[in-house]
Write a protein that holds these residues in place. Structure first.
Motif, PDB file in Angstrom:
ATOM      1  N   TYR A   1       0.683  -1.167   0.083  1.00 49.13           N
ATOM      2  CA  TYR A   1       0.002   0.068  -0.066  1.00 49.13           C
ATOM      3  C   TYR A   1       1.113   1.319   0.005  1.00 49.13           C
ATOM      4  CZ  TYR A   1      -4.157  -2.616   0.979  1.00 49.13           C
ATOM      5  OH  TYR A   1      -5.356  -3.422   0.737  1.00 49.13           O
ATOM      6  N   ARG A   2       1.685   1.280   0.723  1.00 50.21           N
ATOM      7  CA  ARG A   2       2.775   2.442   1.086  1.00 50.21           C
ATOM      8  C   ARG A   2       3.591   2.611  -0.378  1.00 50.21           C
ATOM      9  NH1 ARG A   2       3.153  -0.072   5.889  1.00 50.21           N
ATOM     10  NH2 ARG A   2       5.191  -1.188   5.364  1.00 50.21           N
ATOM     11  N   LEU A   3       3.981   1.609  -1.096  1.00 49.91           N
ATOM     12  CA  LEU A   3       4.848   1.635  -2.134  1.00 49.91           C
ATOM     13  C   LEU A   3       3.758   2.110  -3.441  1.00 49.91           C
ATOM     14  CD1 LEU A   3       6.718  -1.528  -2.141  1.00 49.91           C
ATOM     15  CD2 LEU A   3       7.742   0.921  -2.333  1.00 49.91           C
ATOM     16  N   THR A   4       2.613   1.744  -3.381  1.00 44.27           N
ATOM     17  CA  THR A   4       1.690   2.019  -4.304  1.00 44.27           C
ATOM     18  C   THR A   4       1.239   3.669  -4.087  1.00 44.27           C
ATOM     19  OG1 THR A   4       0.561  -0.106  -4.424  1.00 44.27           O
ATOM     20  CG2 THR A   4      -0.890   1.898  -5.136  1.00 44.27           C
ATOM     21  N   ALA A   5       1.340   4.204  -2.829  1.00 41.40           N
ATOM     22  CA  ALA A   5       0.846   5.594  -2.727  1.00 41.40           C
ATOM     23  C   ALA A   5       2.167   6.407  -3.047  1.00 41.40           C
ATOM     24  CB  ALA A   5       0.988   5.770  -1.216  1.00 41.40           C
TER      25      ALA A   5
END
Length: 92
Positions: A43-47
């Motif tokens: 999720y953090r990488l996608t953000a």
């Protein structure tokens, strides 16, 4: 279930941010010899990729397409896990 695919055991750990879920998950996976998928990291990488590529947080289709093509790697270098986004090392 497809007979050619073996079922993999899955353990999930839920709780508030900063509670030590990642630390415990890593220790359990290491002790059992299992792989670890840190869904929070995804999720953090996608953000981070969305910010890098100027995709708005409310652009659901754009975010979904980005997530499908996310270029990430989790190598271990000198005994330390690293996170790469599009070939760039991210700070921990």
């Amino acid at each position: 279930m497809n007979d050619r695919v073996a079922a993999a055991p899955v353990v999930t750990i839920d709780g508030p941010g900063g509670a030590g879920k990642g630390t415990i998950s890593g220790l359990v996976a290491e002790r059992l010899g299992w792989h670890l998928l840190d869904s929070g990291a995804l999720y953090r990488l996608t953000a981070q990729a969305a910010v890098k590529h100027n995709i708005a947080v409310d652009d659901e289709l754009g975010l979904a397409r980005l997530a499908e093509q996310l270029d990430v790697a989790f190598p271990v270098e000198e005994g330390q896990p690293r996170t790469l986004l599009e070939g760039e090392v991210l700070a921990r």
